[in-house]
Design an enzyme around this catalytic site. Structure first.
Site, short mmCIF file in Angstrom:
data_model
loop_
_atom_site.label_atom_id
_atom_site.label_comp_id
_atom_site.label_asym_id
_atom_site.label_seq_id
_atom_site.Cartn_x
_atom_site.Cartn_y
_atom_site.Cartn_z
N ASN A 14 -37.81 30.61 69.24
CA ASN A 14 -36.68 31.51 69.01
C ASN A 14 -35.96 31.92 70.28
O ASN A 14 -34.93 32.58 70.22
CB ASN A 14 -37.14 32.77 68.26
CG ASN A 14 -38.30 33.43 68.96
OD1 ASN A 14 -39.38 32.86 69.05
ND2 ASN A 14 -38.08 34.60 69.48
N GLN B 30 -37.29 29.81 62.62
CA GLN B 30 -36.07 29.34 63.30
C GLN B 30 -35.65 27.95 62.82
O GLN B 30 -34.53 27.52 63.09
CB GLN B 30 -36.29 29.30 64.82
CG GLN B 30 -36.40 30.67 65.47
CD GLN B 30 -35.09 31.45 65.47
OE1 GLN B 30 -34.00 30.87 65.37
NE2 GLN B 30 -35.18 32.76 65.58
N SER C 159 -37.53 33.05 56.78
CA SER C 159 -36.93 34.39 56.69
C SER C 159 -35.46 34.27 56.31
O SER C 159 -34.72 33.52 56.96
CB SER C 159 -37.07 35.08 58.05
OG SER C 159 -36.53 36.39 57.99
N GLY C 160 -35.02 35.01 55.29
CA GLY C 160 -33.67 34.88 54.77
C GLY C 160 -32.57 35.07 55.80
O GLY C 160 -31.58 34.34 55.82
N HIS C 161 -32.76 36.03 56.70
CA HIS C 161 -31.65 36.38 57.60
C HIS C 161 -31.47 35.39 58.74
O HIS C 161 -30.55 35.53 59.55
CB HIS C 161 -31.80 37.81 58.13
CG HIS C 161 -32.87 38.02 59.17
ND1 HIS C 161 -32.57 38.11 60.51
CD2 HIS C 161 -34.20 38.17 59.08
CE1 HIS C 161 -33.69 38.33 61.19
NE2 HIS C 161 -34.69 38.37 60.35
N CYS D 111 -36.46 42.48 69.76
CA CYS D 111 -37.75 42.98 69.28
C CYS D 111 -37.56 44.33 68.63
O CYS D 111 -36.54 44.99 68.81
CB CYS D 111 -38.78 43.04 70.40
SG CYS D 111 -38.33 44.19 71.67
N1 PLP Z 1 -40.88 34.08 63.77
C1 PLP Z 1 -39.85 33.63 64.50
C2 PLP Z 1 -39.95 32.28 65.17
C3 PLP Z 1 -38.70 34.41 64.64
O1 PLP Z 1 -37.68 33.95 65.37
C4 PLP Z 1 -38.64 35.67 64.02
C5 PLP Z 1 -37.46 36.54 64.20
O2 PLP Z 1 -36.81 36.50 65.23
C6 PLP Z 1 -39.73 36.09 63.26
C7 PLP Z 1 -40.83 35.27 63.15
C8 PLP Z 1 -39.71 37.41 62.54
O3 PLP Z 1 -38.73 37.36 61.53
P1 PLP Z 1 -38.39 38.63 60.62
O4 PLP Z 1 -37.29 39.34 61.31
O5 PLP Z 1 -37.97 38.10 59.30
O6 PLP Z 1 -39.64 39.44 60.54
#
Ligand code: PLP
Length: 387
Positions: free
Chosen positions: A159, A187, A207-209, A325
């Site tokens: 990410n 990602q 993750s939807g967003h 974060c």
């Molecule tokens: N894993 C990865 C690789 C991510 O990039 C992110 C969010 O940036 C997450 C997990 C956590 O996602 P969420 O915001 O849906 O908890």
């Protein structure tokens, strides 16, 4: 088009989150109007209609992932899915500390979940090192397996620097050794084909967003639905129908637009990289350039602290120094530290990521804005040193 026609700020932080697609909003608003029933109220038509909408969305997410509909469970986020996936993966094996392998460049959601499990005496973590590109060596995976591990946790793509990992090869090795695998595809969803990975891993997270759906909804693919799944997910409360319908619609559009979006984002990303590199010759592109997400550009401008760039550009363009974060605190990036990048590259590191709605005019504006800021900061620093 003049700069006043551009969105303010121009959004180039798609790793952190993607703007919700207007088509998804429409579907969600319609669902909110139409589905007044509780999907758990199967005694009447309103409840059954809401339940059908949830099941249709589950099928759409399964289609994006490449798994059976029944294997998909909705969660509050990818972070929630990671915690639940780990809980299911480690359940039942009490009495000994399990050994879990992970890279040091996993998302903080994974790292903090693993740290909690370690602190509670449930696991020992076997760290897989990364090189200066943020890449893992398949030999390190082999050594970890040879040392003896119970679970392998690996992200499909990073990410921060966008590096794509050899997940299929890793799962292949794990399968042969009887090691279970949990893949964080947060990602990768909508950007890489998840099907070959989902066909062989035990758990997969989205993750939807991150693919133009709503925030606050994720999904966990679970290969084998044992009693631990029921314990975690049954009686989990009334499903968030609109959000579930939203992630389903986003999954449908991600599948339909996959190739077109990959071509668009790689063209725009390359334009951004070329424009910045031409104007700032000492600029360094970080990550694995031959193996990175098509929308991702991670750079360092030596001698130009990233916080100074953000302070000058934040009102015009949305870019970042690294992972967004929960605390919003500016910590030095654990990813760049694990990559052992020299201090001047860490200090000047910027993460940019383009998206489905990014335009050429926005890219040109971003180049101009960053170059202007970097040159002004360099000039001010030289002046200070000369004084
Ligand atoms: N894993 C990865 C690789 C991510 O990039 C992110 C969010 O940036 C997450 C997990 C956590 O996602 P969420 O915001 O849906 O908890």
């Amino acid at each position: 088009m003049t700069t006043s026609d551009l969105p303010s700020p121009v959004y180039l932080d798609h790793h952190a989150t993607t703007p919700i697609d207007p088509r998804v909003i429409e579907v969600m608003v319609d669902a909110m109007r139409r589905h007044i029933g509780n999907p758990n109220s199967v005694e009447h038509g309103a409840g059954r209609a809401a339940a059908a909408a949830v099941e249709a969305a589950r099928a759409d997410v399964a289609d994006l992932i490449g798994c059976e509909r029944d294997q998909v469970r909705f969660t509050g986020s990818a972070s929630d899915a990671i915690r639940k996936g780990l809980a299911i993966a480690l359940a039942g094996e009490y009495g000994r500390r399990l050994r879990v392998a992970a890279t040091a460049v996993e998302h903080p959601a994974m790292l903090s979940s693993l740290a909690d499990l370690q602190a509670n005496g449930r696991i020992d973590i076997v760290w897989l090192p990364v090189d200066q590109k943020g890449q893992i060596a398949i030999d390190m995976v082999k050594s970890a397996i040879a040392e003896g591990i119970d679970l392998m946790c690996l992200m499909m793509a990073n990410n921060e620097v966008g590096t794509i990992y050899p997940v299929e090869a890793t799962i292949g090795l794990c399968l042969r050794a009887g090691v279970r695998t949990l893949v964080d595809a947060t990602q990768a969803a909508g950007r890489l084909d998840l099907h070959p990975v989902a066909a062989t891993c035990d758990f997969l997270i989205v993750s939807g967003h991150k693919f133009y759906g709503p925030k606050g909804i994720g999904a966990l693919m679970i290969r084998e639905l044992g009693p631990d799944v029921a314990a975690l997910f049954d009686h989990a409360g009334t499903p968030a129908v609109a959000a579930i319908v939203g992630i389903g619609a986003a999954a449908r559009f991600a599948v339909a637009d996959f190739e077109q979006e990959r071509l668009l984002t790689s063209r725009l990303r390359d334009r951004l990289q070329a424009g910045l590199s031409a104007a700032l010759p000492d600029l360094v592109v970080n990550g694995d350039i031959d193996n990175r997400l098509s929308h991702s550009l991670h750079i360092s401008i030596p001698g130009v602290p990233n916080d100074a760039v953000l302070a000058r550009t934040g009102h015009k363009i949305a870019i970042s120094t690294g992972a967004a974060c929960a605390s919003g605190a500016q910590e030095p990036s654990h990813v760049l530290r694990a990559m052992a990048l020299p201090e001047h590259l860490v200090e000047g590191a910027l993460r940019l990521s383009v998206g489905r709605f990014t335009t050429d005019a926005e890219i040109d504006f971003a180049i101009e804005t960053i170059v202007e800021a970097a040159n002004a900061i360099k000039y001010a620093r030289e002046e200070t040193i000369a004084c």
